[in-house]
Design an enzyme around this catalytic site. Structure first.
Site, PDB file in Angstrom:
ATOM      1  NE  ARG A 302      -3.346   2.491   2.982  1.00 53.17           N
ATOM      2  CZ  ARG A 302      -2.846   3.226   3.703  1.00 53.17           C
ATOM      3  NH1 ARG A 302      -1.921   3.087   4.649  1.00 53.17           N
ATOM      4  NH2 ARG A 302      -3.229   4.516   4.133  1.00 53.17           N
ATOM      5  CG  ASP A 360     -19.654   6.392  13.685  1.00 53.14           C
ATOM      6  OD1 ASP A 360     -20.835   6.491  13.774  1.00 53.14           O
ATOM      7  OD2 ASP A 360     -19.034   7.177  14.253  1.00 53.14           O
ATOM      8  N   GLY A 435     -10.842  -5.538  12.981  1.00 56.86           N
ATOM      9  CA  GLY A 435     -10.196  -4.620  14.160  1.00 56.86           C
ATOM     10  C   GLY A 435      -9.265  -3.728  13.674  1.00 56.86           C
ATOM     11  CG  HIS A 463     -25.106 -22.280  12.577  1.00 59.24           C
ATOM     12  ND1 HIS A 463     -24.468 -23.333  11.457  1.00 59.24           N
ATOM     13  CD2 HIS A 463     -24.443 -22.510  13.722  1.00 59.24           C
ATOM     14  CE1 HIS A 463     -23.659 -24.260  12.057  1.00 59.24           C
ATOM     15  NE2 HIS A 463     -23.362 -23.671  13.444  1.00 59.24           N
ATOM     16  CG  ASP A 467     -20.719 -25.879   6.693  1.00 62.12           C
ATOM     17  OD1 ASP A 467     -19.534 -25.810   6.709  1.00 62.12           O
ATOM     18  OD2 ASP A 467     -21.386 -26.555   5.735  1.00 62.12           O
TER      19      ASP A 467
END
Length: 493
Positions: A302, A360, A435, A463, A467
Site C-alpha cells: 500500500r 459511522d 479490528g 447458521h 456451516d
C-alpha cells in the site's frame, strides 16, 4: 341618431370579442377549459354554481396546485423533512429543488414539477411527511401543467406529460429528475424506454442507448476518473511531524448539557431503519468465527501504491484490498454471497458482489455498498469508496447506494477494538468485522521473534444455511490473499 346606433353596435361587437385571458386576471373569475373565446354566448357565461366552465376563486393570477409527495420507491411511506430550499413567496421552475427529505434508507431531493410561486409549506423542519399527502402549494398559470381539474385538489400533482413514479399502461415508470429532463429535452416518452435499473428504473444510460438506436449515433465511452498530475516538489507542503505520544480520543458530538429532566424524542431516519433491520436480524441464528491476519506485506504494498493513487486523485486505504479479497473468496464460496427467503425454503445465489461497508456518520450507522466488485479493480473500488465516503459524510447518499448489498464488511478498527460480534444485515447471510492493526511480536519458521502488523477479523454467518467449516475455509482464503497480496493476481480476471 345614426351615429348613436353605430356607436352602440361597435360597443356590442367589442364586448363579444373579449379575450378570456384578460378575464382570468380578475380576482374572482377564471376559466378552466378554454383559453380564448371569440364570442360570449350567454349559455356558456355562467358562474361556478351553474356550470363547470367557470368557478369563483380568491387566486390572483393562477390556480393553486397541491404538490403531493410521490412514491419514492423501496416501499417507503413516510419521510422526515430535513431542509427546505424554498420559502413561501419564492418563484420556482420545473426541476428546481424544493426540499430534502430523509427516509429510513436514504436522503432524497424533491424537485418541482411546475413553474409557479410557492404559496404554502405544509411541513416544518424535522416533521414527518407522508407519501400521497400535500408537500407544498404552488400557484401556477400554466393550465397544461395539471392533468385535470380533479388533479388540483384530489390526486398527486403529476401531469400527463410526466413519466416519473406514475402509472403508465398498467405499470410504474421510475426515473430521477435528471433522467426526466434528459428525456424531455430529446422528446422521448419514458413509457417507450426499457429501464435496466432496480425495479426497472430508467437510468441515464437507458436514455442514451435509446437515442443511439433511434439516430444510429455512437455513444461516447463512460467517463473515467480524472487523473490529477502531482504537484511540483517546490509546491508540496511538508507533512506535519507525527505525534508519537498517546492519542486522546476526540468526542465527535457536543457534550450533553444537563437540563435536570428527561427528554423523549421520536426514533426517525437511519435510527428507525436500524430498529427494523436489527429486529429482523434477531430471527437469524448467528455463529461466529475469529482469526488474525498478518498485514505486514500488504502495508508495504500500500505504501508503494499510495503515491500512484494520489496522482489519480484517489485516497488509497486498506479497505479496497479487503473488499477485493473478499470478492475473490466469494467466487469460491458463493453460498456466502446468497440470500434466503423468510421461511428459509429457498436460497438465491447473487450474481453480483455488492459489498457493503459500514460507516459511522452523524446521522447514524449506514451501510452503502460498492456494486459489482467482481469486475472492479482495486483502484476502481478505492474510487467508489471515496465517493461513498464523501456523500455519506454530507448525508447525501442515494437509495441506490444503500440498497442491494450482498455481503458486508465493518471496519470497526478505525475507531478502536480488536474483536467484535457483528450482526448480519438481512437478507444477507454473512458479515465481517475488522479490528485495528497492531504491532505485535510473532515467531517465524525458525522460532525467531519478529515485529508483525496484526489485524483481527470476526465473522458472523447464518447458521441455517452456512456451516462453520465453510466460513473457516473462506476466512483462510481471504487471509491468504491479504498476507500475500501478490497471490491475488492469480485469481484476478
Amino acid at each position: 341618431m345614426a351615429a348613436v346606433r353605430a356607436l352602440r353596435s361597435c360597443s356590442r361587437t367589442a364586448g363579444r370579442l373579449i379575450c378570456v385571458h384578460h378575464i382570468r386576471s380578475c380576482s374572482n373569475v377564471r376559466f378552466i377549459k378554454s383559453k380564448y373565446m371569440s364570442i360570449f354566448d350567454k349559455s356558456a357565461f355562467k358562474f361556478n354554481h351553474q356550470h363547470r366552465l367557470f368557478r369563483t376563486s380568491a387566486i390572483s393570477n393562477g390556480q393553486i396546485v397541491q404538490f403531493k409527495l410521490s412514491d419514492i420507491g423501496e416501499g417507503i411511506t413516510e419521510v422526515t423533512v430535513k431542509e427546505w430550499y424554498v420559502k413561501e413567496g419564492d418563484s420556482v421552475s420545473q426541476f428546481d429543488s424544493i426540499c430534502e427529505v430523509q427516509s429510513d434508507k436514504a436522503s432524497v431531493t424533491i424537485t418541482s414539477r411546475y413553474d409557479g410561486i410557492i404559496r404554502k409549506l405544509h411541513y416544518n423542519l424535522d416533521e414527518i411527511a407522508f407519501v400521497g399527502k400535500p408537500l407544498v402549494d404552488i400557484e401556477t398559470d400554466a393550465l397544461k401543467d395539471v392533468a385535470s381539474e380533479e388533479d388540483v385538489v384530489e390526486t398527486p400533482a403529476v401531469s400527463h406529460e410526466e413519466h416519473t413514479h406514475q402509472e403508465i399502461k398498467g405499470h410504474k415508470t421510475l426515473a430521477t429528475p435528471a433522467v426526466r429532463r434528459l428525456a424531455m429535452e430529446n422528446n422521448i416518452k419514458l413509457s417507450e424506454v426499457v429501464g435496466t435499473g432496480k425495479d426497472n428504473r430508467i437510468l441515464k444510460e437507458d436514455i442514451l442507448n435509446y437515442l443511439a438506436k433511434q439516430t444510429g449515433a455512437i455513444l461516447p465511452p463512460s467517463p473515467k476518473p480524472e487523473i490529477i498530475p502531482p504537484l511540483p516538489k517546490s509546491e508540496t507542503v511538508p507533512a506535519a511531524p507525527k505525534d508519537k505520544g498517546t492519542k486522546i480520543p476526540i468526542p465527535i458530538s457536543k457534550p450533553i448539557v444537563f437540563a435536570g429532566k428527561d427528554k423523549t424524542e421520536a426514533v426517525t431516519g437511519f435510527h428507525k431503519a436500524m430498529v427494523k433491520t436489527m429486529t429482523a436480524a434477531l430471527k437469524i441464528p448467528h455463529f461466529g468465527y475469529c482469526d488474525e491476519i498478518d498485514l505486514t506485506q500488504l502495508i508495504q504494498l500500500r505504501e508503494e501504491l499510495k503515491p500512484l493513487a494520489q496522482v489519480r486523485g484517489v485516497k488509497l486505504s486498506f479497505m479496497p484490498f479487503f473488499i477485493k479479497a473478499a470478492s475473490l473468496g466469494l467466487m469460491h464460496y458463493p453460498i456466502l454471497n446468497a440470500s434466503v427467503d423468510e421461511n428459509c425454503q429457498n436460497i438465491t445465489y447473487k450474481a453480483s458482489h455488492n459489498i457493503g461497508v459500514a460507516m459511522d456518520t452523524e446521522q447514524g450507522l449506514i451501510v452503502p455498498n460498492v456494486k459489482n466488485v467482481q469486475v472492479c479493480s482495486v483502484f476502481e473500488i478505492a474510487f467508489e469508496l471515496n465517493r461513498l465516503l464523501t456523500l455519506g459524510s454530507a448525508g447525501q447518499l442515494g437509495t441506490n447506494d444503500l440498497t442491494g448489498g450482498t455481503f458486508t464488511l465493518s471496519n470497526i478498527g478505525t475507531i478502536g477494538g480488536t474483536y467484535a460480534k457483528p450482526v448480519i444485515l438481512p437478507p444477507e447471510v454473512a458479515i465481517g468485522a475488522l479490528g485495528k492493526i497492531q504491532v505485535l511480536p510473532r515467531f517465524n519458521g525458525n522460532g525467531e521473534v519478529f515485529k508483525a502488523q496484526i489485524m483481527n477479523v470476526s465473522w458472523s454467518a447464518d447458521h441455517r444455511i452456512i456451516d462453520g467449516a465453510t466460513m473457516a475455509r473462506f476466512s483462510n482464503l481471504w487471509k491468504s490473499y491479504l498476507e500475500s497480496p501478490a497471490s491475488m493476481l492469480l485469481d484476478l480476471k
